[in-house]
Design an enzyme around this catalytic site. Sequence first.
Site, PDB file in Angstrom:
ATOM      1  N   LYS A 225      38.285  38.764  46.173  1.00  0.00           N
ATOM      2  CA  LYS A 225      36.988  39.326  45.819  1.00  0.00           C
ATOM      3  C   LYS A 225      36.514  40.358  46.842  1.00  0.00           C
ATOM      4  CE  LYS A 225      35.447  35.878  42.559  1.00  0.00           C
ATOM      5  NZ  LYS A 225      34.458  34.880  42.180  1.00  0.00           N
TER       6      LYS A 225
ATOM      7  N   ARG B 286      40.552  28.366  43.612  1.00  0.00           N
ATOM      8  CA  ARG B 286      41.088  29.140  42.493  1.00  0.00           C
ATOM      9  C   ARG B 286      41.630  30.457  43.036  1.00  0.00           C
ATOM     10  NH1 ARG B 286      39.515  33.185  38.999  1.00  0.00           N
ATOM     11  NH2 ARG B 286      39.961  32.905  36.780  1.00  0.00           N
TER      12      ARG B 286
END
Length: 334
Positions: free
Chosen positions: A225, A265
């Site tokens: 991210k 994740r």
Amino acid sequence: MNNLSGRGRVAGLPVWNRCAVMGVVNVTPDSFSDGGRWFDTTAAVKHGLDLVTEGADLVDVGGESTRPGATRVDEAEELRRVIPVVRGLASEGVVVSVDTMRASVAEQSLAAGAALVNDVSGGLADPAMIPVVAAAGAPFVVMHWRGFLQGGNVKGVYEDVVTEVVDELHARVEAVLAGGIAPDRIVVDPGLGFSKEAEHDLTLLAHLDRLRALGHPLLVAASRKRFLGRVLAGAEGAPPPARERDAATAAVSALAAHSGAWAVRVHEVRATADAVRVARAVEEARTAGTAPDTRSERGARGAVSAPSAEQEPGACGSGRAPGTSGERAAEGAR
């Protein structure tokens, strides 16, 4: 929360004695990290199986990008993308999670063999989601969500991000419980990158204990991210591309595992699988109290020699400053 090494367990799913690794299969042409690479059903199933070989404990299959500004696919297209992949992986014995905001996709995925529903909206995007999951008796991920990543929702505004995220997640969990989903089948996710800027994400990671205090297993989804790109680039540099953030992702995985996360994740599994196993080994050594004390040995020698070819130096650091200023766009992409 049913405890297992303090990180909890989820009814209806296997029990792992460490932080679990959730691998990502994006069956989309436009995900921020790997859009288009696994768009074909055969390629997507193979990729999911490869992730398991590399150490994934479960595989999260999604057919809709949630990056900022992404156009939603229609229901028929999402079903076309997702259901064959879920069915193909489940038939091979893979524990499958479906990443969807649509109740119809969740329902058909569960019928095709999925074991977990991972809804980034926590059931807010589709009022039918909670009844469908409750009727199926499936585990459900409740993520912190402030709406689709468009307009003002892209940039989150918080006075105290930890308190606000915890309070909003608590309210959402209460609604999910009232909707009939059992407490031992609820997982919470702080929603890193969703309506959050880099400093918000880092602050949440620094206070995972506050999120675990909600009393449900915790999923941390930091993989590739934008906030990691800002950390790697420093205050003035350009963030590296998403696929060059895997080492940073593995570092977050180790920190999350150490902090008691139930699962992480990730897109690239192998490094994170190693990271969570090392975190577990350190946890076991601390609990057992059996780590050898080498202080007296060092004292007897009087000095510590330089590392040999078979020893690793203890130095660390990349020289990249961990600054996050200048990051103005949140990234909630999956």
